[in-house]
Enzyme design. Sequence first.
Site, PDB file in Angstrom:
ATOM      1  N   ASN A  27       0.849  -1.205   0.000  1.00  0.00           N
ATOM      2  CA  ASN A  27       0.000   0.000   0.000  1.00  0.00           C
ATOM      3  C   ASN A  27       0.874   1.242   0.000  1.00  0.00           C
ATOM      4  O   ASN A  27       2.089   1.147  -0.055  1.00  0.00           O
ATOM      5  CB  ASN A  27      -0.945  -0.032   1.204  1.00  0.00           C
ATOM      6  CG  ASN A  27      -0.168  -0.090   2.502  1.00  0.00           C
ATOM      7  OD1 ASN A  27       0.582   0.810   2.838  1.00  0.00           O
ATOM      8  ND2 ASN A  27      -0.318  -1.197   3.226  1.00  0.00           N
ATOM      9  N   ASP A  69      -4.457  -6.310   5.221  1.00  0.00           N
ATOM     10  CA  ASP A  69      -5.553  -7.080   5.827  1.00  0.00           C
ATOM     11  C   ASP A  69      -5.609  -8.489   5.234  1.00  0.00           C
ATOM     12  O   ASP A  69      -6.125  -9.402   5.864  1.00  0.00           O
ATOM     13  CB  ASP A  69      -6.891  -6.367   5.577  1.00  0.00           C
ATOM     14  CG  ASP A  69      -6.996  -5.092   6.389  1.00  0.00           C
ATOM     15  OD1 ASP A  69      -6.514  -5.095   7.534  1.00  0.00           O
ATOM     16  OD2 ASP A  69      -7.547  -4.095   5.880  1.00  0.00           O
ATOM     17  N   LYS A 108       8.439 -17.684 -10.226  1.00  0.00           N
ATOM     18  CA  LYS A 108       7.723 -16.547 -10.818  1.00  0.00           C
ATOM     19  C   LYS A 108       6.462 -17.031 -11.553  1.00  0.00           C
ATOM     20  O   LYS A 108       6.538 -17.976 -12.347  1.00  0.00           O
ATOM     21  CB  LYS A 108       8.652 -15.821 -11.791  1.00  0.00           C
ATOM     22  CG  LYS A 108       8.053 -14.564 -12.347  1.00  0.00           C
ATOM     23  CD  LYS A 108       9.005 -13.890 -13.326  1.00  0.00           C
ATOM     24  CE  LYS A 108       8.265 -12.801 -14.065  1.00  0.00           C
ATOM     25  NZ  LYS A 108       8.971 -12.350 -15.248  1.00  0.00           N
ATOM     26  N   ASP A 114      -4.737  -9.829  13.135  1.00  0.00           N
ATOM     27  CA  ASP A 114      -4.864  -8.431  13.541  1.00  0.00           C
ATOM     28  C   ASP A 114      -3.928  -8.149  14.722  1.00  0.00           C
ATOM     29  O   ASP A 114      -4.136  -8.642  15.827  1.00  0.00           O
ATOM     30  CB  ASP A 114      -6.322  -8.124  13.914  1.00  0.00           C
ATOM     31  CG  ASP A 114      -6.539  -6.627  13.972  1.00  0.00           C
ATOM     32  OD1 ASP A 114      -5.806  -5.960  14.744  1.00  0.00           O
ATOM     33  OD2 ASP A 114      -7.391  -6.116  13.250  1.00  0.00           O
ATOM     34  N   ILE A 115      -2.899  -7.363  14.433  1.00  0.00           N
ATOM     35  CA  ILE A 115      -1.860  -7.120  15.453  1.00  0.00           C
ATOM     36  C   ILE A 115      -2.426  -6.310  16.622  1.00  0.00           C
ATOM     37  O   ILE A 115      -2.210  -6.635  17.790  1.00  0.00           O
ATOM     38  CB  ILE A 115      -0.657  -6.372  14.819  1.00  0.00           C
ATOM     39  CG1 ILE A 115      -0.136  -7.165  13.615  1.00  0.00           C
ATOM     40  CG2 ILE A 115       0.430  -6.130  15.838  1.00  0.00           C
ATOM     41  CD1 ILE A 115       0.854  -6.419  12.748  1.00  0.00           C
ATOM     42  N   PHE A 148      -4.634   3.290  14.669  1.00  0.00           N
ATOM     43  CA  PHE A 148      -4.937   4.294  13.655  1.00  0.00           C
ATOM     44  C   PHE A 148      -6.110   3.770  12.833  1.00  0.00           C
ATOM     45  O   PHE A 148      -6.339   2.554  12.781  1.00  0.00           O
ATOM     46  CB  PHE A 148      -3.735   4.524  12.731  1.00  0.00           C
ATOM     47  CG  PHE A 148      -2.831   5.633  13.197  1.00  0.00           C
ATOM     48  CD1 PHE A 148      -2.005   5.457  14.284  1.00  0.00           C
ATOM     49  CD2 PHE A 148      -2.819   6.863  12.540  1.00  0.00           C
ATOM     50  CE1 PHE A 148      -1.174   6.474  14.724  1.00  0.00           C
ATOM     51  CE2 PHE A 148      -1.997   7.896  12.965  1.00  0.00           C
ATOM     52  CZ  PHE A 148      -1.181   7.706  14.067  1.00  0.00           C
ATOM     53  N   LYS A 160     -13.772   0.562  15.246  1.00  0.00           N
ATOM     54  CA  LYS A 160     -12.463  -0.081  15.470  1.00  0.00           C
ATOM     55  C   LYS A 160     -12.043   0.073  16.943  1.00  0.00           C
ATOM     56  O   LYS A 160     -11.481  -0.842  17.530  1.00  0.00           O
ATOM     57  CB  LYS A 160     -11.407   0.525  14.539  1.00  0.00           C
ATOM     58  CG  LYS A 160     -11.551   0.005  13.110  1.00  0.00           C
ATOM     59  CD  LYS A 160     -10.603   0.663  12.120  1.00  0.00           C
ATOM     60  CE  LYS A 160     -10.959   0.191  10.702  1.00  0.00           C
ATOM     61  NZ  LYS A 160     -10.224   0.858   9.644  1.00  0.00           N
ATOM     62  N   LYS A 183     -11.800  -3.578  18.520  1.00  0.00           N
ATOM     63  CA  LYS A 183     -10.456  -4.102  18.799  1.00  0.00           C
ATOM     64  C   LYS A 183     -10.072  -3.855  20.256  1.00  0.00           C
ATOM     65  O   LYS A 183      -8.939  -4.100  20.636  1.00  0.00           O
ATOM     66  CB  LYS A 183      -9.435  -3.443  17.860  1.00  0.00           C
ATOM     67  CG  LYS A 183      -9.689  -3.711  16.376  1.00  0.00           C
ATOM     68  CD  LYS A 183      -8.514  -3.258  15.518  1.00  0.00           C
ATOM     69  CE  LYS A 183      -8.836  -3.350  14.033  1.00  0.00           C
ATOM     70  NZ  LYS A 183      -7.631  -3.436  13.200  1.00  0.00           N
TER      71      LYS A 183
HETATM   72  O1  PMT Z   1       2.988   6.143   6.455  1.00  0.00           O
HETATM   73  P1  PMT Z   1       2.448   7.469   5.955  1.00  0.00           P
HETATM   74  O2  PMT Z   1       2.648   7.631   4.468  1.00  0.00           O
HETATM   75  O3  PMT Z   1       2.979   8.631   6.777  1.00  0.00           O
HETATM   76  O4  PMT Z   1       0.857   7.457   6.154  1.00  0.00           O
HETATM   77  C1  PMT Z   1       0.318   7.423   7.440  1.00  0.00           C
HETATM   78  C2  PMT Z   1      -0.839   6.420   7.532  1.00  0.00           C
HETATM   79  C3  PMT Z   1      -2.001   6.908   6.695  1.00  0.00           C
HETATM   80  C4  PMT Z   1      -0.395   5.037   7.072  1.00  0.00           C
HETATM   81  C5  PMT Z   1      -1.208   6.349   9.071  1.00  0.00           C
HETATM   82  O5  PMT Z   1      -1.561   7.621   9.527  1.00  0.00           O
HETATM   83  C6  PMT Z   1      -2.344   5.356   9.292  1.00  0.00           C
HETATM   84  O6  PMT Z   1      -3.514   5.647   9.166  1.00  0.00           O
HETATM   85  N1  PMT Z   1      -1.959   4.093   9.656  1.00  0.00           N
HETATM   86  C7  PMT Z   1      -2.922   2.967   9.750  1.00  0.00           C
HETATM   87  C8  PMT Z   1      -3.257   2.464   8.374  1.00  0.00           C
HETATM   88  C9  PMT Z   1      -4.208   1.291   8.415  1.00  0.00           C
HETATM   89  O7  PMT Z   1      -3.828   0.203   8.126  1.00  0.00           O
HETATM   90  O8  PMT Z   1      -5.433   1.589   8.845  1.00  0.00           O
HETATM   91  P2  PMT Z   1      -6.633   0.520   8.973  1.00  0.00           P
HETATM   92  O9  PMT Z   1      -7.821   1.373   9.245  1.00  0.00           O
HETATM   93  O10 PMT Z   1      -6.672  -0.394   7.797  1.00  0.00           O
HETATM   94  O11 PMT Z   1      -6.233  -0.336  10.249  1.00  0.00           O
HETATM   95  C10 PMT Z   1      -6.653   0.010  11.551  1.00  0.00           C
HETATM   96  C11 PMT Z   1      -5.579  -0.295  12.560  1.00  0.00           C
HETATM   97  O12 PMT Z   1      -5.398  -1.712  12.638  1.00  0.00           O
HETATM   98  C12 PMT Z   1      -4.218   0.318  12.274  1.00  0.00           C
HETATM   99  O13 PMT Z   1      -3.694   0.806  13.494  1.00  0.00           O
HETATM  100  C13 PMT Z   1      -3.388  -0.864  11.762  1.00  0.00           C
HETATM  101  O14 PMT Z   1      -2.019  -0.731  12.115  1.00  0.00           O
HETATM  102  C14 PMT Z   1      -4.032  -2.022  12.520  1.00  0.00           C
HETATM  103  N2  PMT Z   1      -3.947  -3.335  11.868  1.00  0.00           N
HETATM  104  C15 PMT Z   1      -4.541  -3.562  10.653  1.00  0.00           C
HETATM  105  C16 PMT Z   1      -4.493  -4.820  10.091  1.00  0.00           C
HETATM  106  C17 PMT Z   1      -3.811  -5.853  10.775  1.00  0.00           C
HETATM  107  N3  PMT Z   1      -3.706  -7.057  10.260  1.00  0.00           N
HETATM  108  N4  PMT Z   1      -3.234  -5.599  11.956  1.00  0.00           N
HETATM  109  C18 PMT Z   1      -3.290  -4.386  12.518  1.00  0.00           C
HETATM  110  O15 PMT Z   1      -2.757  -4.153  13.619  1.00  0.00           O
END
Ligand code: PMT
Length: 405
Positions: free
Chosen positions: A209, A278, A288, A305-306, A322, A336, A340
């Site tokens: 991403n 995700d 390949k 999900d961490i 985030f 969320k 979570k």
């Molecule tokens: O890195 P930059 O270019 O500076 O951009 C910043 C950012 C947009 C990446 C950052 O501000 C941000 O939003 N980070 C979280 C991105 C994200 O994956 O969001 P989400 O809404 O999909 O996930 C929600 C939360 O679950 C996040 O804290 C993510 O770290 C966490 N997660 C998601 C999937 C997973 N398998 N495990 C997780 O822990």
Amino acid sequence: MCGGIAAYKAAELVRLLRKQNAEVQVVMTESATQFVSALTFQALSGNPVQTQLLDEYEEQAMGHIHLARWADLIMIAPATANIIAKLSYGLADDLVSTLSLAATCPIYIAPAMNQAMWRNPATQENIARLQQRAVTLIGPEQGEQACGEMGFGRMSEPATICQHLMTALSSEKISPPESKPPLSLLGLKILISAGPTREPLDPVRYITNRSSGKMGYALAEGALQAGAKVTLVTGPVVLQAPATAQLIQVETAEQMYLAVTARAQDYDIYIGAAAVADYSPAQAKAQKIKKQEQETTLVLQKTKDILAAVASLPDRPFVVGFAAETDDLEGYAKRKLQGKKLDMIAANWVGKAQGGFEKDENSLHVFWHGGDRVLAMTDKKQLARQLLGLIIERMNEKNTVKNPG
Ligand code: PMT
């Protein structure tokens, strides 16, 4: 204020700002006065309303220069496509545009217009030009419009705008830095995830991403500067990591999961700023993948999900997630936070002209159980310090510091 149906919302904005003890002077364009009377704003602001550039009394005292020098911040709400175009080209043919040109203070705009006008490349180019000049955008929001159409163009709610402005006015950029105590995270251990993950399809291709790592790295830097011990678990980025952070480089969501969950219990705070995939390919091919059919199908499986795993640890740290959203920021963020079992979530818009992935600037709407705060658009380093300050405030309330001293 400019002329638009959203002008009525500006009355509530003035009322909310006054409630926060802000001193407000209202300047209206001619067409704004056709939507709401100047008298309303005079009564709400407690100050005479200015409408004329060439007012024979005001102009003796150079009204626009006086106003431009007086203001700590200029907020144009509603900001029509017309004023946005004028500001972008530096036109000055009424009091609002002239005073904006004369101002040296920060300028905020809350656009309000029909969705097609907002999407028009002319407006988008004007917006991009204003953003390059550090004019800050609040909104517009998506939804039903006065004209009956759906889309982006609704002016943000007065309460949201007010929160942005009060945060900006209390930030170091505008008020003297000595008015705030310096952030101290001395004695705290903070685990931060940053950057994207890469999910391999075969030895040469992967799914990833747009995360650059800037937000997570800014948090690490801010936490170190404030005296914390920091471990940064990072996906592949091109940034220089802060020298005093413990750096753990990973590639996939699974590796990030293992690196974070193995350590999280030893930390006071976990901040998940990484954009973790995700889904990952169910099976990465050893060779390949060859081009064969016209179409092909990828089978993906959910990653672990961490955040949720850290939040369910018996001796968990204070967990901050985030949320990166393209719509219904508040709704998804709150889901969320609950789903979570987080202590706090910092929600940001992605896929917009401003903030989010890759950009140097960002804004956050931070939620916790029983409260929320908007952190206005600013550079990610400044924003990181503001978020860390909020985390400490909430932790002190919950009294969850594990490693005092
Ligand atoms: O890195 P930059 O270019 O500076 O951009 C910043 C950012 C947009 C990446 C950052 O501000 C941000 O939003 N980070 C979280 C991105 C994200 O994956 O969001 P989400 O809404 O999909 O996930 C929600 C939360 O679950 C996040 O804290 C993510 O770290 C966490 N997660 C998601 C999937 C997973 N398998 N495990 C997780 O822990």
